[in-house]
Write an enzyme that holds these catalytic residues in place. Sequence first.
Site: not given
Length: 372
Positions: A46, A204
């Site tokens: 991320s 993610d």
Amino acid sequence: MPTSAANAPRHVLVLQGGGALGSYQAGVYEALHEAGAQPDWLAGISIGAINSAIIAGNPRERRVERLREFWMQVTSGWEMPTGFGDHGRAAASDASAAWTATAGAPGFFTPRFPTPFFQPSGSPAALSVYDTAPLKETLERLVDFDRVNARETRLSVGAVNIRTGNFAYFDNAHQKLGPEHIMASGALPPGFPPVEIEGQFYWDGGLVSNTPLEYVLDEDEQDDLLIHQVDLFNARGPMPRTLAEAAEREKDIRYSSRTRLNTDAALKIREAKTALRALMKILPDELAGDPNVQYLAGVAKETSTQIVQLIYRRKPYEGGFADFEFSRATMLDHWASGVADARRALKKQTAPPAPGKAVASDPNNPSPRTPT
């Protein structure tokens, strides 16, 4: 792919996801940079993937500058009150997070219009509140992907395949990387849209594991490793007293990804290798040529691993929206905390452990953790 100098451990920088808290990682890197502790390998999830790509995609002398350019761009000059204590700062931080939710972050994401409810069903736009097209432009400007793919520094970023639910790592040691791989690692739903790569859609990596430590240890079992692991969520914390504190604590637990458990597991594996080597030394000579013994000899190769774990400690005024609070003042606070913590860690850092040993330490804890 370059490796560390002879007799030096391979230096790995492991960066967790955590949105706006990621400027703490930039501060950690600045302190490592000024100490000459450049990583051979960056692994991120991320926001950790974005920071990693900026570092890997620039020459050493421009890395801090490029990180600062990114964080100055995506934060706003939101004024923080003075003279009102933590309560005033907390109210301003919450207001800043609300502003980000409404207006987005420059060069990062913007609110989607029309809203997802009026987008074509099944499209990425129908699955997200924000448009991350600005992030693609920012990455293309700040990251030299030709340099990334020249493998001067190894770069690994984690994402999740939406259809299979399986973790996927995009690694320049194995494939060519572009902006889409970095964006996939940070495509947290329902805020951000999924990213399509070669016909597959990704979200993610923090949905499965917010820390890429396990991947690093699985990928390299042959080299001595010095790992600086920078976490943005603390697995340990007090019992919450309010609903807001409960939401904050839940997020910390969820995204800390049990980093302590992963670290302890790595230490146990290293201990097992040490025991296996000791056992093989007392095996009869006639078993030396046995294929099983030869295989175990390779598995038990002597290596050392040192993990220096830096964990961001939230300020009293930070609440459950800290990862979405993109004010300039808070970003600079996070950055300064990262610099200070990393400098302290470098002063306390022990010498690399002897072959066959593993050490994990937390600079906020005066005693390094060693195998029992």
